[in-house]
Design a protein around this motif. Sequence first.
Motif, PDB file in Angstrom:
ATOM      1  N   PRO A 148       3.977   2.693   4.990  1.00 27.51           N
ATOM      2  CA  PRO A 148       2.649   2.665   4.392  1.00 27.51           C
ATOM      3  C   PRO A 148       2.450   4.016   3.839  1.00 27.51           C
ATOM      4  CG  PRO A 148       2.574   1.364   6.549  1.00 27.51           C
ATOM      5  CD  PRO A 148       4.124   1.887   6.257  1.00 27.51           C
ATOM      6  N   ALA A 193      -1.789  -0.289   1.804  1.00 28.46           N
ATOM      7  CA  ALA A 193      -0.455   0.294   1.580  1.00 28.46           C
ATOM      8  C   ALA A 193       0.412  -0.432   2.539  1.00 28.46           C
ATOM      9  CB  ALA A 193      -0.600   1.768   2.153  1.00 28.46           C
ATOM     10  N   ALA A 194       0.004  -0.802   3.542  1.00 29.65           N
ATOM     11  CA  ALA A 194       0.736  -1.691   4.580  1.00 29.65           C
ATOM     12  C   ALA A 194       1.378  -3.098   4.098  1.00 29.65           C
ATOM     13  CB  ALA A 194       0.134  -2.209   6.147  1.00 29.65           C
TER      14      ALA A 194
END
Length: 300
Positions: free
Chosen positions: A148, A137-138
């Motif tokens: 994120p 997600a980052a």
Amino acid sequence: MTAATSAALAWEAERGRLIGIAYRMLGDFGHAEDVVSEVAIEALKAERADAAAVRSWPAWLTTTCVRRSIDRVRSLAAVREEYTGHWLPEPVATDRLPEDAVADRELLSLALLHLAEQLSPDARAAVVLHRAYAMTAAEIGEILEKSPAAVRQLISRAERRLQIHEHSPAPRAADPAALSALMTAVQQGDLDTLRDLLTDEAILWTDGGGVVAATRNPIFGAEKVHRFYVGVREKTAKLAPDLPFSVSPIEVNGEFALALTHSGRTDVLTLEFDQVGRIRGIRQVSNPHKLTRAFSQPPA
């Protein structure tokens, strides 16, 4: 891109992966190739402007490809709203896809490419990068310029929309013997075998693009789907008795498919199965402009 610069070498190495990203987002291989070509031009420009500013060419290429694909999705939305009949993704013969594009077949099936049309461009990018390319997600957040947490929410909603999550049972592949029996039955004119393999709620989508005859709306229910193919066979026998009505197995997008020859043309059918191996969805691409890459060899 031909010059042996750092950008050129990175683009050559990443090209197959970039096409895989763009194709999954766009459902159109020609547009995916266009996007990746645009990325090459942008990479050369960036290198000439300030090569030292690019810390990682693979990361830069991925970011640019995703953002270009998002722009292309948005520009195509209006075009697809004006499309004649139902729009389906372009099928591509598996052996004509770059190896890097099919290394992980997640989100490559026509069923999921079709469903992905319901997602926003950002959600589509997030779920493709997460599911097919295992990005965090980052990492995705840096590309989409989102937190994120926002990316995780995009992925979660997209997976629910696509009816996929890591703990859900995968649809079972159809039994090869049943499919062989189906093809034999169709060749012999026995379409009742098809009806027996359909779920009661089966759906048929056809895409002729206004170029060839096709239904404009989905057909719902096993009986109606069965009657549709009975009608196709009867029409072929009446209007083109010397032309074949036949079906043969092919592979597109990493999955089993059928090439249906009738009325002097060949369509591509992809089948979506439920957990017990019955057909719950048929996507029939008839638009000849979408079938230029669907066969390893042109159909006879």
